[in-house]
Design a protein around this motif. Structure first.
Motif, short mmCIF file in Angstrom:
data_model
loop_
_atom_site.label_atom_id
_atom_site.label_comp_id
_atom_site.label_asym_id
_atom_site.label_seq_id
_atom_site.Cartn_x
_atom_site.Cartn_y
_atom_site.Cartn_z
N VAL A 61 82.13 -15.17 -6.82
CA VAL A 61 81.27 -15.88 -7.77
C VAL A 61 81.64 -17.35 -7.68
O VAL A 61 82.82 -17.70 -7.60
CB VAL A 61 81.46 -15.35 -9.21
CG1 VAL A 61 80.68 -16.20 -10.20
CG2 VAL A 61 81.01 -13.90 -9.31
N VAL A 62 80.64 -18.22 -7.67
CA VAL A 62 80.88 -19.65 -7.58
C VAL A 62 81.79 -20.11 -8.71
O VAL A 62 81.61 -19.73 -9.87
CB VAL A 62 79.54 -20.42 -7.64
CG1 VAL A 62 79.78 -21.91 -7.83
CG2 VAL A 62 78.75 -20.19 -6.38
N ASP A 63 82.78 -20.91 -8.38
CA ASP A 63 83.67 -21.46 -9.40
C ASP A 63 82.89 -22.38 -10.33
O ASP A 63 82.24 -23.34 -9.88
CB ASP A 63 84.81 -22.25 -8.76
CG ASP A 63 85.91 -21.34 -8.23
OD1 ASP A 63 86.04 -20.22 -8.73
OD2 ASP A 63 86.62 -21.76 -7.30
N LEU A 64 82.93 -22.08 -11.62
CA LEU A 64 82.25 -22.88 -12.63
C LEU A 64 83.31 -23.67 -13.38
O LEU A 64 84.19 -23.10 -14.04
CB LEU A 64 81.47 -21.98 -13.59
CG LEU A 64 80.64 -22.65 -14.67
CD1 LEU A 64 79.60 -23.58 -14.06
CD2 LEU A 64 79.95 -21.60 -15.53
N PHE A 65 83.26 -25.01 -13.28
CA PHE A 65 84.30 -25.86 -13.86
C PHE A 65 83.99 -26.27 -15.30
O PHE A 65 84.90 -26.43 -16.11
CB PHE A 65 84.50 -27.10 -12.99
CG PHE A 65 84.83 -26.81 -11.56
CD1 PHE A 65 85.80 -25.86 -11.23
CD2 PHE A 65 84.18 -27.45 -10.53
CE1 PHE A 65 86.11 -25.58 -9.91
CE2 PHE A 65 84.48 -27.18 -9.20
CZ PHE A 65 85.44 -26.24 -8.89
N HIS A 118 73.09 -11.01 -14.52
CA HIS A 118 72.74 -12.23 -13.80
C HIS A 118 71.26 -12.56 -13.98
O HIS A 118 70.89 -13.65 -14.36
CB HIS A 118 73.05 -12.08 -12.31
CG HIS A 118 72.90 -13.37 -11.56
ND1 HIS A 118 71.68 -13.88 -11.19
CD2 HIS A 118 73.83 -14.27 -11.12
CE1 HIS A 118 71.85 -15.03 -10.56
NE2 HIS A 118 73.15 -15.29 -10.50
N ARG A 119 70.39 -11.60 -13.69
CA ARG A 119 68.95 -11.67 -13.92
C ARG A 119 68.17 -12.54 -12.93
O ARG A 119 66.96 -12.68 -13.07
CB ARG A 119 68.64 -12.13 -15.36
CG ARG A 119 69.00 -11.09 -16.39
CD ARG A 119 68.64 -11.54 -17.79
NE ARG A 119 69.73 -12.29 -18.40
CZ ARG A 119 69.73 -12.70 -19.66
NH1 ARG A 119 68.70 -12.45 -20.42
NH2 ARG A 119 70.75 -13.37 -20.14
N ASP A 120 68.83 -13.13 -11.94
CA ASP A 120 68.07 -13.90 -10.95
C ASP A 120 68.79 -13.87 -9.61
O ASP A 120 68.99 -14.91 -8.98
CB ASP A 120 67.87 -15.33 -11.43
CG ASP A 120 66.78 -16.06 -10.63
OD1 ASP A 120 65.93 -15.37 -10.03
OD2 ASP A 120 66.77 -17.31 -10.61
N ASN A 125 70.45 -17.95 -4.47
CA ASN A 125 71.59 -17.93 -5.37
C ASN A 125 72.82 -17.28 -4.76
O ASN A 125 73.81 -17.05 -5.46
CB ASN A 125 71.24 -17.23 -6.69
CG ASN A 125 70.47 -18.15 -7.63
OD1 ASN A 125 70.55 -19.37 -7.51
ND2 ASN A 125 69.73 -17.57 -8.55
N ILE A 126 72.77 -16.95 -3.48
CA ILE A 126 73.95 -16.49 -2.75
C ILE A 126 74.33 -17.61 -1.79
O ILE A 126 73.60 -17.92 -0.85
CB ILE A 126 73.69 -15.18 -2.00
CG1 ILE A 126 73.30 -14.07 -2.99
CG2 ILE A 126 74.93 -14.76 -1.21
CD1 ILE A 126 73.01 -12.74 -2.34
N LEU A 136 78.17 -15.74 -5.45
CA LEU A 136 76.98 -15.66 -6.30
C LEU A 136 76.97 -16.83 -7.27
O LEU A 136 77.97 -17.08 -7.95
CB LEU A 136 76.97 -14.33 -7.04
CG LEU A 136 75.72 -13.98 -7.86
CD1 LEU A 136 74.47 -14.00 -7.00
CD2 LEU A 136 75.90 -12.62 -8.51
N ALA A 137 75.85 -17.53 -7.36
CA ALA A 137 75.73 -18.69 -8.23
C ALA A 137 74.80 -18.40 -9.41
O ALA A 137 74.07 -17.42 -9.42
CB ALA A 137 75.19 -19.89 -7.43
#
Length: 320
Positions: A61-65, A118-120, A125-126, A136-137
């Motif tokens: 999963v993309v790192d969310l800062f 996630h829903r999208d 988004n990959i 996954l973003a």
């Protein structure tokens, strides 16, 4: 932040590239094009986006800062900068697609265990980078679709990857993510979404009719892999596997020797699992071959650690 420059623009968001001064790293800033209506919507976005940010601890999963809302009401996410997405990259080899599918299904299984949808899920988004084949973003933006239109219209959905129940305004479930991932993997194999003949969005009546059409086999793609994706795209949500089951089904698919296949058969000895591993236990979340014990409840002052000596040291450190 400094060196802010536009990176890409879509129908609902604009992505900027910037440098985070404190740690001197490049990041991506995704800003929603539409502003939230009021303080209640802002609070809801922040609450749900922060909850979804827990998913960024997963390796795929993309790192969310950080998340927030601009002064004029536009939600934004600050996340790791990747090299690109899988949109318009197909057709890709079956081994590579299978590998991506295992990783993203594992990420979804982890999210669903936390009651996060996630829903999208779609190729755009990959994402990928030189360090990671698939991440996954956009977990943090999932709630915005509901805010735009609680009835879920074609404007909100990505029609090529949405299951039939979403066009009937049904409440989203984990089965929606499973369908979308399987449609995404099929599109990566085919070069275009399942059942679609071009890039134009057809009418709602045409889309609903598409769900009655069969999903054919693909050249140079093992029938076993196509069968797994076909099952994940069943019209009835209850007929689809869970994300965890899908991950395991993809893992068990046997591919011809050679080609881009990071999971050859038999299993290579370089994997973390022992050669004669015990069968996987129902309800457990596995990251690749490694079982991750359940997370302790929020507020538990004594998280589970594998070594009793370390546990005692940790408790002394925390003053308990």
């Amino acid at each position: 932040m400094t060196d802010l420059r536009k990176f890409a623009r879509g129908g609902y968001a604009t992505i900027y590239r910037a440098t985070q001064i404190s740690v001197d790293r490049e990041v991506a800033i995704k800003v929603e094009n539409r502003a939230l209506g009021d303080d209640r919507d802002r609070a809801r976005f922040l609450r749900e986006a922060r909850a979804a940010s827990r998913m960024s601890s997963h390796p795929h999963v993309v790192d969310l800062f950080d998340v927030g809302v601009t002064a004029d009401g536009h939600p934004y996410l600050i996340m790791e900068l990747c090299d690109g997405s899988y949109a318009n990259r197909g057709p890709l080899p079956a081994g590579q697609v299978r590998s991506v599918g295992i990783k993203i299904a594992d990420a979804l299984a982890d999210a669903h265990a936390e009651q996060v949808l996630h829903r999208d899920v779609k190729p755009a988004n990959i994402l990928y980078s030189k360090f990671n084949e698939a991440v996954l973003a956009d977990f943090g933006l999932a709630v915005l679709a509901e805010m735009r239109d609680p009835n879920v219209t074609l404007e909100v959905l990505t029609p090529a990857y949405a299951p039939p129940e979403m066009f009937r305004a049904s409440r989203p479930s984990a089965a929606v993510d499973v369908y979308a991932l399987c449609a995404t993997l099929y599109a990566m194999l085919r070069g275009k979404p399942p059942r679609w003949d071009n890039d134009r969005n057809p009418s709602l009546l045409t889309i609903m009719d598409m769900f009655n059409q069969p999903i054919p086999d693909l050249p140079n793609v093992p029938g076993e892999l196509t069968a797994v994706l076909r099952r994940g795209m069943a019209n009835e949500p209850g007929s689809r596997p869970s994300a965890e089951q899908l991950r395991d089904m993809l893992y068990e698919v046997r591919l011809p020797s050679g080609g881009a296949n990071p999971y050859p058969n038999p299993r290579p000895e370089t994997h973390h699992a022992p050669q004669n591993r015990p069968p996987r236990q129902p309800g457990r979340v596995y990251h690749g071959d490694t079982y991750t014990p359940p997370r302790p409840p929020h507020g538990d002052p004594h998280p589970t650690v594998p070594n009793p000596g370390f546990r005692s040291w940790f408790r002394r450190l925390m003053g308990s």
